[in-house]
Write a protein that holds these residues in place. Structure first.
Motif, PDB file in Angstrom:
ATOM      1  N   LEU A  84       0.865  -1.173   0.000  1.00 61.36           N
ATOM      2  CA  LEU A  84       0.000   0.000   0.000  1.00 61.36           C
ATOM      3  C   LEU A  84       0.906   1.227   0.000  1.00 61.36           C
ATOM      4  O   LEU A  84       1.644   1.453   0.956  1.00 61.36           O
ATOM      5  N   LYS A  85       0.864   2.008  -1.079  1.00 68.84           N
ATOM      6  CA  LYS A  85       1.761   3.150  -1.235  1.00 68.84           C
ATOM      7  C   LYS A  85       0.936   4.434  -1.320  1.00 68.84           C
ATOM      8  O   LYS A  85       0.105   4.572  -2.217  1.00 68.84           O
ATOM      9  N   GLU A  86       1.176   5.339  -0.349  1.00 70.40           N
ATOM     10  CA  GLU A  86       0.498   6.637  -0.304  1.00 70.40           C
ATOM     11  C   GLU A  86      -1.025   6.477  -0.234  1.00 70.40           C
ATOM     12  O   GLU A  86      -1.768   7.265  -0.808  1.00 70.40           O
ATOM     13  N   VAL A  87      -1.494   5.471   0.477  1.00 69.56           N
ATOM     14  CA  VAL A  87      -2.921   5.192   0.602  1.00 69.56           C
ATOM     15  C   VAL A  87      -3.467   5.856   1.860  1.00 69.56           C
ATOM     16  O   VAL A  87      -2.884   5.723   2.941  1.00 69.56           O
ATOM     17  N   THR A  88      -4.597   6.555   1.724  1.00 69.06           N
ATOM     18  CA  THR A  88      -5.260   7.184   2.858  1.00 69.06           C
ATOM     19  C   THR A  88      -6.671   6.641   2.978  1.00 69.06           C
ATOM     20  O   THR A  88      -7.451   6.710   2.025  1.00 69.06           O
ATOM     21  N   ALA A  89      -6.995   6.081   4.142  1.00 65.20           N
ATOM     22  CA  ALA A  89      -8.347   5.629   4.467  1.00 65.20           C
ATOM     23  C   ALA A  89      -8.768   6.398   5.719  1.00 65.20           C
ATOM     24  O   ALA A  89      -8.204   6.196   6.791  1.00 65.20           O
ATOM     25  N   ALA A  90      -9.718   7.300   5.572  1.00 67.05           N
ATOM     26  CA  ALA A  90     -10.071   8.230   6.651  1.00 67.05           C
ATOM     27  C   ALA A  90     -10.419   7.526   7.958  1.00 67.05           C
ATOM     28  O   ALA A  90      -9.940   7.902   9.021  1.00 67.05           O
ATOM     29  N   GLU A  91     -11.254   6.508   7.904  1.00 67.20           N
ATOM     30  CA  GLU A  91     -11.730   5.857   9.128  1.00 67.20           C
ATOM     31  C   GLU A  91     -10.967   4.587   9.502  1.00 67.20           C
ATOM     32  O   GLU A  91     -10.613   4.397  10.656  1.00 67.20           O
ATOM     33  N   LYS A  92     -10.736   3.691   8.510  1.00 66.66           N
ATOM     34  CA  LYS A  92     -10.136   2.398   8.860  1.00 66.66           C
ATOM     35  C   LYS A  92      -9.403   1.797   7.662  1.00 66.66           C
ATOM     36  O   LYS A  92      -9.923   1.761   6.563  1.00 66.66           O
ATOM     37  N   LEU A  93      -8.179   1.321   7.919  1.00 66.77           N
ATOM     38  CA  LEU A  93      -7.400   0.597   6.934  1.00 66.77           C
ATOM     39  C   LEU A  93      -6.991  -0.722   7.579  1.00 66.77           C
ATOM     40  O   LEU A  93      -6.305  -0.731   8.595  1.00 66.77           O
ATOM     41  N   GLU A  94      -7.459  -1.811   6.999  1.00 66.89           N
ATOM     42  CA  GLU A  94      -7.224  -3.134   7.581  1.00 66.89           C
ATOM     43  C   GLU A  94      -6.597  -4.054   6.541  1.00 66.89           C
ATOM     44  O   GLU A  94      -7.130  -4.218   5.445  1.00 66.89           O
TER      45      GLU A  94
ATOM     46  N   ALA B  77      -2.019   6.096   5.670  1.00 70.75           N
ATOM     47  CA  ALA B  77      -2.627   6.940   6.697  1.00 70.75           C
ATOM     48  C   ALA B  77      -4.056   6.512   6.973  1.00 70.75           C
ATOM     49  O   ALA B  77      -4.812   6.195   6.052  1.00 70.75           O
ATOM     50  N   SER B  78      -4.428   6.505   8.261  1.00 71.18           N
ATOM     51  CA  SER B  78      -5.791   6.227   8.692  1.00 71.18           C
ATOM     52  C   SER B  78      -5.880   6.464  10.194  1.00 71.18           C
ATOM     53  O   SER B  78      -4.872   6.386  10.898  1.00 71.18           O
ATOM     54  N   LYS B  79      -7.091   6.727  10.675  1.00 75.07           N
ATOM     55  CA  LYS B  79      -7.285   6.829  12.125  1.00 75.07           C
ATOM     56  C   LYS B  79      -7.073   5.478  12.786  1.00 75.07           C
ATOM     57  O   LYS B  79      -6.622   5.393  13.920  1.00 75.07           O
ATOM     58  N   ASN B  80      -7.462   4.415  12.081  1.00 73.56           N
ATOM     59  CA  ASN B  80      -7.320   3.060  12.595  1.00 73.56           C
ATOM     60  C   ASN B  80      -6.617   2.200  11.555  1.00 73.56           C
ATOM     61  O   ASN B  80      -7.190   1.876  10.518  1.00 73.56           O
ATOM     62  N   LEU B  81      -5.378   1.818  11.839  1.00 70.57           N
ATOM     63  CA  LEU B  81      -4.608   0.915  10.992  1.00 70.57           C
ATOM     64  C   LEU B  81      -4.549  -0.435  11.689  1.00 70.57           C
ATOM     65  O   LEU B  81      -4.010  -0.546  12.795  1.00 70.57           O
ATOM     66  N   LEU B  82      -5.118  -1.457  11.059  1.00 71.95           N
ATOM     67  CA  LEU B  82      -5.125  -2.807  11.624  1.00 71.95           C
ATOM     68  C   LEU B  82      -4.371  -3.720  10.671  1.00 71.95           C
ATOM     69  O   LEU B  82      -4.806  -3.940   9.539  1.00 71.95           O
ATOM     70  N   LEU B  83      -3.233  -4.257  11.117  1.00 73.25           N
ATOM     71  CA  LEU B  83      -2.377  -5.080  10.274  1.00 73.25           C
ATOM     72  C   LEU B  83      -2.171  -6.443  10.925  1.00 73.25           C
ATOM     73  O   LEU B  83      -1.731  -6.516  12.065  1.00 73.25           O
ATOM     74  N   ARG B  84      -2.474  -7.505  10.195  1.00 69.06           N
ATOM     75  CA  ARG B  84      -2.311  -8.870  10.697  1.00 69.06           C
ATOM     76  C   ARG B  84      -1.567  -9.697   9.665  1.00 69.06           C
ATOM     77  O   ARG B  84      -1.922  -9.686   8.497  1.00 69.06           O
ATOM     78  N   ASN B  85      -0.538 -10.414  10.121  1.00 67.82           N
ATOM     79  CA  ASN B  85       0.206 -11.286   9.233  1.00 67.82           C
ATOM     80  C   ASN B  85       0.538 -12.570   9.970  1.00 67.82           C
ATOM     81  O   ASN B  85       1.192 -12.536  11.002  1.00 67.82           O
ATOM     82  N   GLU B  86       0.084 -13.670   9.435  1.00 61.85           N
ATOM     83  CA  GLU B  86       0.298 -14.966  10.091  1.00 61.85           C
ATOM     84  C   GLU B  86       1.733 -15.469   9.893  1.00 61.85           C
ATOM     85  O   GLU B  86       2.347 -15.947  10.823  1.00 61.85           O
TER      86      GLU B  86
END
Length: 167
Positions: free
Chosen positions: A94-104, A118-127
């Protein structure tokens, strides 16, 4: 706009749709360039690379079984309210991506790379892979929670901040 393909690559360029875009491919890549919808963008691929460049939407949902995902803004200032990605086997960039409320972002096997996301809520999961990259703004603005099962993260945990980065 809804497009469903069994075999072959799909490319959309300079498409402007009001009610949303839904793209599905069983075997073949999907490329979006300079596309726009005021609704949702849903992309599903079983086997193939997915790339979205300078594409704007209200809510995005990208789901891939096998293949890499790349979403980038090259300076057009495209933004969305929310973006969710799931890649079972392959990398996510994800390059220069903006999600105002949530980026998961979720990955089973493959690296997740952020470049000025950029986002107020960045949720990143990697197994089973690494989480790397940079976020827009200062890490001091984020509460950072880090968790990987069999991988690594370039982000250090921090318990205070205005925004949430959960990795």
């Amino acid at each position: 706009l809804s497009v469903d393909m069994d075999y072959g690559s799909m490319g959309l360029s300079d498409i402007h749709v009001k009610d949303g875009i839904e793209l599905t491919s069983d075997f073949g890549g999907i490329q979006l360039q300079n596309c726009e919808t005021t609704g949702s963008l849903t992309v599903k691929s079983r086997n193939g690379e997915v790339r979205a460049t300078d594409t704007s939407f209200l809510n995005g949902d990208f789901s891939l079984s096998f293949g890499s995902l790349r979403i980038e803004d090259t300076g057009k200032n495209t933004a969305c309210q929310s973006l969710a990605t799931y890649v079972e086997n392959g990398s996510t960039t994800l390059k220069e991506v903006t999600a105002a409320e949530k980026l998961e972002c979720h990955s089973e096997f493959g690296e997740i790379t952020l470049q000025n996301a950029a986002s107020k809520n960045l949720l990143l999961r990697n197994e089973n892979g690494a989480i790397r990259g940079t976020i827009s703004g200062s890490q001091q603005d984020y509460q950072i929670l880090v968790e990987t099962e069999f991988g690594s993260s370039s982000l250090s945990p921090k318990l205070t901040g205005h925004y949430l980065l959960d990795a």
